[in-house]
Design a protein around this motif. Sequence first.
Motif, PDB file in Angstrom:
ATOM      1  N   UNK A  18      83.989 -77.207 -12.585  1.00  0.00           N
ATOM      2  CA  UNK A  18      83.587 -75.851 -12.093  1.00  0.00           C
ATOM      3  C   UNK A  18      84.538 -74.729 -12.931  1.00  0.00           C
ATOM      4  N   UNK A  19      85.751 -75.021 -13.315  1.00  0.00           N
ATOM      5  CA  UNK A  19      86.338 -74.264 -14.129  1.00  0.00           C
ATOM      6  C   UNK A  19      85.908 -73.837 -15.495  1.00  0.00           C
ATOM      7  N   UNK A  20      85.826 -74.608 -16.260  1.00  0.00           N
ATOM      8  CA  UNK A  20      85.292 -73.839 -17.692  1.00  0.00           C
ATOM      9  C   UNK A  20      83.767 -73.066 -17.405  1.00  0.00           C
ATOM     10  N   UNK A  42      94.786 -68.373 -16.806  1.00  0.00           N
ATOM     11  CA  UNK A  42      95.080 -69.057 -15.437  1.00  0.00           C
ATOM     12  C   UNK A  42      94.017 -70.087 -15.387  1.00  0.00           C
ATOM     13  N   UNK A  43      92.977 -69.924 -15.775  1.00  0.00           N
ATOM     14  CA  UNK A  43      91.753 -71.010 -15.641  1.00  0.00           C
ATOM     15  C   UNK A  43      91.999 -72.427 -16.303  1.00  0.00           C
ATOM     16  N   UNK A  44      92.759 -72.149 -17.573  1.00  0.00           N
ATOM     17  CA  UNK A  44      93.081 -73.493 -18.414  1.00  0.00           C
ATOM     18  C   UNK A  44      94.338 -74.136 -17.946  1.00  0.00           C
ATOM     19  N   UNK A  45      94.989 -72.966 -17.220  1.00  0.00           N
ATOM     20  CA  UNK A  45      96.335 -73.539 -16.765  1.00  0.00           C
ATOM     21  C   UNK A  45      96.210 -74.315 -15.586  1.00  0.00           C
ATOM     22  N   UNK A  49      93.932 -70.501  -6.271  1.00  0.00           N
ATOM     23  CA  UNK A  49      94.243 -69.034  -6.145  1.00  0.00           C
ATOM     24  C   UNK A  49      94.976 -68.621  -7.700  1.00  0.00           C
ATOM     25  N   UNK A  50      95.570 -69.451  -8.195  1.00  0.00           N
ATOM     26  CA  UNK A  50      96.211 -69.147  -9.478  1.00  0.00           C
ATOM     27  C   UNK A  50      95.014 -68.916 -10.559  1.00  0.00           C
ATOM     28  N   UNK A  51      93.709 -69.604 -10.314  1.00  0.00           N
ATOM     29  CA  UNK A  51      92.898 -69.720 -11.318  1.00  0.00           C
ATOM     30  C   UNK A  51      91.647 -68.324 -10.803  1.00  0.00           C
ATOM     31  N   UNK A  52      92.161 -67.712  -9.598  1.00  0.00           N
ATOM     32  CA  UNK A  52      91.342 -66.267  -9.410  1.00  0.00           C
ATOM     33  C   UNK A  52      90.414 -66.814  -8.302  1.00  0.00           C
ATOM     34  N   UNK A  53      90.351 -67.859  -7.545  1.00  0.00           N
ATOM     35  CA  UNK A  53      89.455 -67.944  -6.343  1.00  0.00           C
ATOM     36  C   UNK A  53      90.277 -67.526  -5.101  1.00  0.00           C
ATOM     37  N   UNK A  64     103.274 -73.691 -17.108  1.00  0.00           N
ATOM     38  CA  UNK A  64     103.818 -72.483 -17.991  1.00  0.00           C
ATOM     39  C   UNK A  64     103.302 -72.212 -19.418  1.00  0.00           C
ATOM     40  N   UNK A  65     103.356 -73.356 -19.848  1.00  0.00           N
ATOM     41  CA  UNK A  65     102.796 -73.376 -21.381  1.00  0.00           C
ATOM     42  C   UNK A  65     101.181 -72.803 -21.337  1.00  0.00           C
ATOM     43  N   UNK A  66     100.289 -73.496 -20.485  1.00  0.00           N
ATOM     44  CA  UNK A  66      99.074 -73.153 -20.501  1.00  0.00           C
ATOM     45  C   UNK A  66      98.840 -71.685 -19.843  1.00  0.00           C
ATOM     46  N   UNK A  67      99.506 -71.320 -19.090  1.00  0.00           N
ATOM     47  CA  UNK A  67      99.475 -69.775 -18.682  1.00  0.00           C
ATOM     48  C   UNK A  67      99.837 -68.842 -19.738  1.00  0.00           C
ATOM     49  N   UNK A  68     100.788 -69.057 -20.530  1.00  0.00           N
ATOM     50  CA  UNK A  68     101.331 -68.269 -21.466  1.00  0.00           C
ATOM     51  C   UNK A  68     100.299 -68.371 -22.835  1.00  0.00           C
TER      52      UNK A  68
END
Length: 708
Positions: free
Chosen positions: A137-139, A47-50, A476-480, A39-43
């Motif tokens: 693969x996320x950053x 999404x990617x950092x979360x 899925x939360x990160x967009x994939x 929640x803190x990271x999304x806010x």
Amino acid sequence: MSWFRALKESSRSGLTLERKRLEPLIALRGAAGLGITIWLSLWALGPEAAASSAFGAFQAAIATFQRSWRPRPELALVSGATLAVSTFLGYLTIPWLPLFLALLALWTFVAGLSWAVGPTAGLIASSNVAMMLVTVTLPTSVADAAVHAATMVAGGLVQAALIVLVPVRRWRAHRDVLADALAAEAGYARRLREDPVAPFDPAPLMEARDASALTRRQARRRPAGLRGTRGVAERIRPVLASLADPAVGVPPEGPARDRARELLGAAADVLDATAEAVRDGTPVDLPPAAVAAFRTPDTGSILRGAPYRAAVRLGRLLQDVVEAAGGEPSAGPRPTGHLRRPSLLALVPVAARAMGDELHRSSPISRHAVRVTVVACLGYLLGTALPFGHGYWAPLAAVMIMRPDFSQTYSRAVARFAGTVVGVAAATGVLQVAGPDPEVSGVLAVLSAALNYLVLRTGQFAVQMCTSAYVVFLLGMGGQQWTQTVPERVLLTLLGGVLAMVAYAVYPAWETPRLRDRLADWLAAQGRYAAAVLRHYAEPSGEAVADVREALLTARAARAGWHAAVARAAGEPVRHRGLSRAAADDAEDALIRTGRVAMLLEAHLPDRGAAPVPAAVGLADALHTATETGARAVRERRVPHWTAVRAALEDPGWAATGDEVLREGGRLLLRHLTELSEALDPVVPPTTTGGGQDGPRRPKGPGAGGRR
């Protein structure tokens, strides 16, 4: 065991759900830490950092579930920090395939060697390598990679903070393992009533000792009921055995035997009551009948000599263990010392030494490190070359599957693939039907993680099913999209599992050929323990002597190593090489009885100032030399001989020894060592091994102190 049967047994064990106690409050705390992190990271970061922070928090919580006596916040911090470092370095090198492969090989090899430090270190290191393959693969930039690494550290910090702020029976594991040790001694006392030479598995006492090693912070906060109890409990077991034994204790039948049975039953009741109090953290409630059994004056009129001394010592030790566990306050000083567990920084050179000691070709840990490194690099290359995309699933699966021994690797491969298919299919169905936004995907990921923590100790299939669903929701939360992850993950996971299984078949580290080495180690350790005890009959120094204790711990460790090796060898598709199963069983029985005799002698060590027995030194030296030579003979597939021990027992000085317990102990030591030689070569005539001079061997079975 054939390959077909070995694979079938491994597959069955991997898919089996085990009924173990669930820990819902701890699972809820881990899921809450994960939810707060997401929640803190999304806010704050998106999404990617979360997703990266969620991997850090997830791994930190998983680390705290491992079997370790170190403070849980430390495990969470170490897991989050090491994953962050791995991710940042991985991102810096991933644009250049050769450089990334070099880093992957180095990281994987070190993770494989880390099993030498212990299973907790091995699992955390392996998990970090596996998760690094995803998180790199996320950053999208170096600065972004630094942010992602920081969020992983933050995830570990959140989990550590929750452990400190919301403790869930902080000392429960320590209480449970100490209570289990006391309960094991209570069960042993009851078995001795019916079988005076019943065996005892020291594993509960060994685990209790491991749990009693504390860091400075733990030592300051340890409950009073856990101070000193284990040390007294350790001294109770040999006294129980010496009271019941027909050779150095009471006769097989008669009033003395009846009195011994009554005292053993009372001791069992006292130990059970103490175990219950330790487990619950409550005062000890002693059964009145058990207390009365030790207070009656009839004991002195029925028991004489060594049995009477054992009964008196047993009553005193039971009083001490009750006082240490929180009963009536003791008149004397309470024990305040503790076994020291090194801090994390102090552990670094210890871990480096342990890993360095495994750097040789015959080491199973070293062979595992080579296997997993080759498979991880090959899996990454194949996954990248195949047209599925997301090729990291193959090495990820292989690293998480592979373990230093055969059965765990194969069972995990089957369970991982089956759990992956079910978990990915279920999570994919939810994503297709609901099409959730990042916030809802995060909630579903947290729910999957909570279920994962809850079933973490029930079997690999259930755990992998939950983990797979967690990763799908998180990506899925990160967009994939699910079409980018599901098909290739199933196929590449199968590829990783196949590579892991083939690697063990091509480059194995079978335990079966090393059984003789393990047996030789145990024989030498038992000889050193018995010799240390005998020397204190020549130089009396009381009950508590450091060299005897150290030798006993070494013998216990050698025995545990033998049993672990036998268990691993039982599931290997390898024929025995010089040590059949029957010979291994008989040799084990002989060494168990040898150690039991040494324990009985230790229970009757003379007090400081007692008359010395000079002949005991000759027998101690002969026994030490003979067992060391015998260990070499066992390794070289020869039959050990005990001529020196027999000569020491035939010495006139030994024959004039007035200590009946000592004389009988020496005779039994030779007898059981002779049984060991006969077990290793049943066709050897008695004149070679000395079996004819020691009488017939005891029959197998519980009454003979055979296998547990």
